[in-house]
Design a protein around this motif. Structure first.
Motif, PDB file in Angstrom:
ATOM      1  N   UNK A   1       0.827  -1.202   0.000  1.00  0.00           N
ATOM      2  CA  UNK A   1       0.000   0.000   0.000  1.00  0.00           C
ATOM      3  C   UNK A   1       0.870   1.264   0.000  1.00  0.00           C
ATOM      4  N   UNK A   2       2.020   1.214   0.649  1.00  0.00           N
ATOM      5  CA  UNK A   2       2.927   2.368   0.649  1.00  0.00           C
ATOM      6  C   UNK A   2       3.453   2.650  -0.757  1.00  0.00           C
ATOM      7  N   UNK A   3       3.748   1.593  -1.501  1.00  0.00           N
ATOM      8  CA  UNK A   3       4.166   1.763  -2.898  1.00  0.00           C
ATOM      9  C   UNK A   3       3.030   2.392  -3.702  1.00  0.00           C
ATOM     10  N   UNK A   4       1.808   1.945  -3.462  1.00  0.00           N
ATOM     11  CA  UNK A   4       0.660   2.517  -4.167  1.00  0.00           C
ATOM     12  C   UNK A   4       0.460   3.987  -3.800  1.00  0.00           C
ATOM     13  N   UNK A   5       0.740   4.362  -2.570  1.00  0.00           N
ATOM     14  CA  UNK A   5       0.680   5.770  -2.167  1.00  0.00           C
ATOM     15  C   UNK A   5       1.729   6.588  -2.914  1.00  0.00           C
ATOM     16  N   UNK A   6       2.919   6.029  -3.103  1.00  0.00           N
ATOM     17  CA  UNK A   6       3.959   6.717  -3.875  1.00  0.00           C
ATOM     18  C   UNK A   6       3.515   6.926  -5.325  1.00  0.00           C
ATOM     19  N   UNK A   7       2.855   5.933  -5.889  1.00  0.00           N
ATOM     20  CA  UNK A   7       2.331   6.073  -7.249  1.00  0.00           C
ATOM     21  C   UNK A   7       1.281   7.176  -7.289  1.00  0.00           C
ATOM     22  N   UNK A   8       0.490   7.287  -6.235  1.00  0.00           N
ATOM     23  CA  UNK A   8      -0.488   8.380  -6.162  1.00  0.00           C
ATOM     24  C   UNK A   8       0.211   9.743  -6.141  1.00  0.00           C
ATOM     25  N   UNK A   9       1.347   9.823  -5.479  1.00  0.00           N
ATOM     26  CA  UNK A   9       2.131  11.059  -5.497  1.00  0.00           C
ATOM     27  C   UNK A   9       2.593  11.404  -6.898  1.00  0.00           C
ATOM     28  N   UNK A  10       3.029  10.404  -7.638  1.00  0.00           N
ATOM     29  CA  UNK A  10       3.449  10.609  -9.025  1.00  0.00           C
ATOM     30  C   UNK A  10       2.267  11.031  -9.897  1.00  0.00           C
ATOM     31  N   UNK A  11       1.119  10.435  -9.665  1.00  0.00           N
ATOM     32  CA  UNK A  11      -0.082  10.818 -10.425  1.00  0.00           C
ATOM     33  C   UNK A  11      -0.448  12.267 -10.142  1.00  0.00           C
ATOM     34  N   UNK A  12      -0.400  12.676  -8.883  1.00  0.00           N
ATOM     35  CA  UNK A  12      -0.705  14.066  -8.553  1.00  0.00           C
ATOM     36  C   UNK A  12       0.272  15.010  -9.243  1.00  0.00           C
ATOM     37  N   UNK A  13       1.525  14.651  -9.261  1.00  0.00           N
ATOM     38  CA  UNK A  13       2.530  15.464  -9.950  1.00  0.00           C
ATOM     39  C   UNK A  13       2.199  15.569 -11.437  1.00  0.00           C
ATOM     40  N   UNK A  14       1.773  14.454 -12.040  1.00  0.00           N
ATOM     41  CA  UNK A  14       1.407  14.470 -13.470  1.00  0.00           C
ATOM     42  C   UNK A  14       0.169  15.334 -13.718  1.00  0.00           C
ATOM     43  N   UNK A  15      -0.747  15.351 -12.771  1.00  0.00           N
ATOM     44  CA  UNK A  15      -1.950  16.177 -12.906  1.00  0.00           C
ATOM     45  C   UNK A  15      -1.596  17.655 -12.790  1.00  0.00           C
ATOM     46  N   UNK A  16      -0.776  18.007 -11.813  1.00  0.00           N
ATOM     47  CA  UNK A  16      -0.496  19.407 -11.518  1.00  0.00           C
ATOM     48  C   UNK A  16       0.651  19.992 -12.338  1.00  0.00           C
ATOM     49  N   UNK A  17       1.472  19.171 -12.928  1.00  0.00           N
ATOM     50  CA  UNK A  17       2.632  19.652 -13.675  1.00  0.00           C
ATOM     51  C   UNK A  17       2.260  20.644 -14.773  1.00  0.00           C
ATOM     52  N   UNK A  18       1.235  20.361 -15.595  1.00  0.00           N
ATOM     53  CA  UNK A  18       0.905  21.356 -16.629  1.00  0.00           C
ATOM     54  C   UNK A  18       0.455  22.703 -16.044  1.00  0.00           C
TER      55      UNK A  18
END
Length: 173
Positions: free
Chosen positions: A151-168
Motif C-alpha cells: 500500500x505504501x508503494x501505491x501511495x507513492x504512485x499516487x504522489x506521481x499521479x498528482x505530480x502528473x496532474x499538476x505539472x501542466x
C-alpha cells in the motif's frame, strides 16, 4: 519514460496492482493456503478495491479536465489511504505484547447483522485476538506487513499521479 508515466498509464498500473493484490489475497492466501481473512484484512481489501475502482474509471474515461482528474485521484487516494491506515493498525496489533492483545470476539458477520455500522467500525478497529495472530510469514514479514509495504508503494504512485496532474498547471506560470 514519459509515456510510461503519463496519467492514463499510471491509472492502468494502479488497476493492474489492484488485480494482482486481490488475486494474491483471494487465490493464494485464501484459497491455496487456506487462510481466512480477519475483519481488518477484509477492510484492507475494501480499500484496495475502492482505489482500483476509481483508477479503472480514470483509466477508461481518461478525463481532460484537471478538476475531474483531481476528483478521481482523491477517491482513489481515499481508498488506498484507508487500506494503509488499516494495515498499519493491523501491524501495530500484531506487535503488541501478548498480555495486551484484545480478546477474540464474534466474527464480522455477526457484528454486521447485530450492530449499527458505526459500532461495527469501532469494534473492528479495536481489533481482536484473531487480528493479532500471525498465521503465515513470507521473507519474515506477516501478511499485514506485506500489505503495508504494498500500500505504501501505491501511495507513492499516487504522489506521481498528482505530480502528473499538476505539472501542466505549474509550468504555465
Amino acid at each position: 519514460m514519459q509515456r510510461l508515466t503519463n496519467y492514463r498509464s499510471l491509472q492502468v498500473l494502479l488497476v493492474i496492482m489492484t488485480v494482482l493484490g486481490m488475486s494474491y489475497a483471494i487465490f493464494f492466501l485464501q484459497r491455496y493456503m487456506g487462510l481466512m481473512p480477519c475483519p481488518l484484512c477484509i477492510f484492507q481489501r475494501i480499500g484496495l478495491m475502492v482505489m482500483g475502482g476509481f483508477a479503472l474509471i480514470a483509466a477508461l474515461v481518461n478525463p481532460k479536465s484537471i478538476a475531474l482528474k483531481i476528483l478521481l485521484w482523491v477517491g482513489s487516494l481515499a481508498g488506498i489511504g484507508w487500506a494503509t491506515v488499516v494495515a498499519a493498525r493491523h501491524v501495530w496489533l500484531q506487535h503488541l505484547p501478548a498480555d495486551q492483545v484484545p480478546s477474540c470476539g464474534p466474527g464480522l458477520d455477526y457484528w454486521l447483522d447485530t450492530l449499527p455500522i458505526l459500532q461495527v467500525f469501532k469494534e473492528v478497529f479495536a481489533g481482536s485476538g484473531e487480528c493479532a495472530s500471525v498465521s503465515w510469514r513470507f521473507l519474515g514479514l506477516s501478511i499485514p506487513e506485506q500489505s503495508l509495504i504494498f500500500f505504501s508503494v501505491l501511495l507513492l504512485i499516487h504522489g506521481l499521479i498528482l505530480w502528473r496532474i499538476l505539472r501542466p498547471v505549474l509550468t504555465i506560470r
